[in-house]
Design an enzyme around this catalytic site. Structure first.
Site, PDB file in Angstrom:
ATOM      1  N   CYS A  40       0.840  -1.202   0.000  1.00 11.24           N
ATOM      2  CA  CYS A  40       0.000   0.000   0.000  1.00 11.24           C
ATOM      3  C   CYS A  40       0.877   1.255   0.000  1.00 11.24           C
ATOM      4  O   CYS A  40       1.456   1.595  -1.022  1.00 11.24           O
ATOM      5  CB  CYS A  40      -0.972  -0.029   1.180  1.00 11.24           C
ATOM      6  N   HIS A  61      -3.410  -5.192   0.065  1.00 12.00           N
ATOM      7  CA  HIS A  61      -2.921  -5.684   1.359  1.00 12.00           C
ATOM      8  C   HIS A  61      -2.910  -7.215   1.366  1.00 12.00           C
ATOM      9  O   HIS A  61      -3.866  -7.849   1.824  1.00 12.00           O
ATOM     10  CB  HIS A  61      -3.809  -5.171   2.493  1.00 12.00           C
ATOM     11  N   GLU A  84      -1.460  -9.219   3.262  1.00  4.42           N
ATOM     12  CA  GLU A  84      -1.417  -9.810   4.606  1.00  4.42           C
ATOM     13  C   GLU A  84      -2.784 -10.282   5.084  1.00  4.42           C
ATOM     14  O   GLU A  84      -2.879 -11.201   5.912  1.00  4.42           O
ATOM     15  CB  GLU A  84      -0.835  -8.812   5.614  1.00  4.42           C
TER      16      GLU A  84
END
EC number: 6.3.4.2
Length: 532
Positions: free
Chosen positions: A381, A508, A510
């Protein structure tokens, strides 16, 4: 009939209600049940999207674009399910919806009150979480501590659920603390007794107590707690500190917690097969290698601000039998003069997401160090946006390259506000949020990280994007745009193929990592950092 499990907490906060709820969810899933889970947060904010990471920690984003509590990350990772907007409900969200209905005239002139209007809306959210997912079991965690004034409407709604759906379809679990007083050399049950007394005063009799302890509780103490709190002795579950969170589901199973729950709910299911989970726990406890990662961010004073990033790094490490050691660097303190000394010796550098202009120059220095010294780099990001600016300045020669987030009137905005964000007035819930497709360039590092897939789906949370006016200029200098939106308008991934690993993503990654299924970019980054 859908079954409902309610998890509350007493004595003090941070007892691990979320991990207990997630662990129970995993056990029930492994018994063959379809499980969903939700978190009630008693604060007045509609969602945590505009809250400071220092106060709240990470904002976790679901597929449908809901900005939620970080506990939902634990839920998704432990149970391996994708949640939705019904999985995080706040006081602000409840009141907002009730007031909208009142303004529309839905209540037909009635005096709108906490009971029944607020409590009915809370119950609607509980039931909706089950119906929209067709779940066998809905697990609901109530944030805060019994006795907090903010939690009262939620607890009243939980009390009403028992008569509404039947006692055979509801289980109440209460997490408490049994402190050990070192001076006296004794464990004290009185805080637990008082917490349960307060809960019972609100009309809720817990079926199971999960007691957080520093030392094992004896059978006599278990009997004492059971007697004073009116639960069965076997329903007093010990929860001691552990060296890895992955031990907790196995510890709960060893005390038959899932069996007690299923018996109370009249669920006839086989025992949970936790063989794979036990293997994961054993692997995590016996990792032989080590990978050192430098995380350069704005909110490093509170590691919970990056909890999904931390977990995703560790998941990738498990695959290669390596403990990922993460050290945090405040980007405000990194300069051109000290960055080499600070980051020397690390196997990889990661710059995760963030907002605002504070600390950006330090991130750029860290990225330059990684690029010039061929240290594996992963940007997420804001980390992707800063990678583009660093490349524009130091490789393409655009010395005043910047982001519109810092200076909306700058001449060379490599990163700029998205077109559909220009007329947005409200800050909360208005970013580009949730799951979007990303088309990968064949033969790229990013494509290889995802098993050479053509299109992947990833979660987003951003308001700014790469300015396409500079795409050709930066590409001519060697920056590869290896991931874009399917219509090629939005840059999703950039990379420098000449480096060992230099990849940065606007999304993102994750949020989709799981302990038994690491996310592709994180796995590729850790592999490169470990020299694999």
């Amino acid at each position: 009939m859908t079954k409902y499990i309610f998890v509350t907490g007493g004595v003090v906060s941070s007892l691990g209600k979320g991990i207990v709820a997630a662990s129970l969810g995993r056990l029930l899933k492994n018994r063959g049940l379809k499980v969903t889970i939700q978190k009630f947060d008693p604060y007045i904010n509609v969602d945590p999207g505009t809250m400071s990471p220092y106060q709240h920690g990470e904002v976790f984003v679901t597929d449908d674009g809901t900005e939620t509590d970080l506990d939902l990350g634990h839920y998704e990772r432990f149970i391996d399910i994708n949640l939705n907007k019904y999985s995080n409900v706040t006081t602000g969200k409840i009141y907002s919806e009730v007031l909208k209905k009142e303004r529309r005239g839905d209540y037909l002139g009635a005096t709108v009150q906490v009971i029944p209007h607020i409590t009915n809306m809370i119950k609607e959210k509980i039931m909706r979480a089950g119906t929209i997912t067709d779940a066998d079991v809905v697990i609901t965690e109530v944030g805060g501590t019994v006795g907090d004034i903010e939690s009262l409407p939620f607890l009243e709604a939980l009390r009403q659920m028992k008569s509404e759906v039947g006692s055979e379809n509801v289980v109440y679990i209460h997490t408490t603390l049994v402190p050990y007083l070192h001076a006296a050399g004794e464990m004290k049950t009185k805080p637990t007794q008082h917490s349960v007394k307060e809960l019972r005063g609100l009309g809720i009799q817990p079926n199971i107590l999960v007691v957080r302890t520093e030392k094992p509780i004896s059978q006599s103490m278990r009997n004492k707690i059971a007697n004073f709190c009116d639960v069965e002795p076997e329903a007093v579950i010990e929860s001691m500190d552990v060296d890895t969170l992955y031990s907790i589901p196995l510890n709960l199973q060893a005390q038959n917690m899932d069996e007690i729950v299923c018996k109370k709910l009249h669920l006839d299911t086989p025992a949970a097969d936790m063989t794979e989970w036990a293997a994961l726990r054993d692997k995590v406890k016996n990792l032989s290698g080590e990978v050192k990662i430098a995380l350069v961010g704005k909110y490093v004073q509170l590691p919970d601000a990056y909890i999904s990033v931390n977990e995703a790094l560790k998941h990738a490490g498990y695959t290669i039998d390596a403990n990922v050691k993460i050290d945090y660097f405040d980007s405000e303190k990194l300069t051109a003069e000290n960055v080499a000394d600070e980051l020397k010796g690390y196997d990889g550098v990661i710059v995760p997401g963030g907002f605002g202009d504070r600390g950006l120059e330090g991130m750029i220095q860290a990225i330059r160090y990684a690029r010039e010294n061929d240290v594996p780099y992963l940007g997420i990001c804001l980390g992707m946006q800063m990678a583009c600016i660093e490349f524009a300045r130091d490789v393409a020669g655009i010395e005043d390259a910047t982001t519109g987030e810092v200076n909306p009137k700058a001449a060379n905005k490599i990163i700029d506000l998205m077109a559909d964000q220009e007329d947005v007035e409200n800050m909360g819930g208005t970013q580009r949020l949730g799951l979007y497709p990303c088309k990968l360039k064949a033969g790229s590092v990013a494509s290889a990280a995802y098993g050479n897939q053509d299109v992947i789906q990833e979660r987003h949370r951003h308001r700014y994007e790469f300015n396409n006016k500079y795409r050709d200029e930066l590409a001519a200098k060697g920056l590869v745009f290896s991931g874009t939106s399917p219509d090629n308008r939005l840059v999703e991934v950039v990379e420098i193929p000449e480096n060992k690993f230099f990849v940065a993503a606007q999304y993102h990654p994750e949020f989709l990592s799981r302990p038994q299924r690491p996310e592709g970019l994180f796995q590729a980054f850790i592999n490169a950092s470990a020299g694999k």
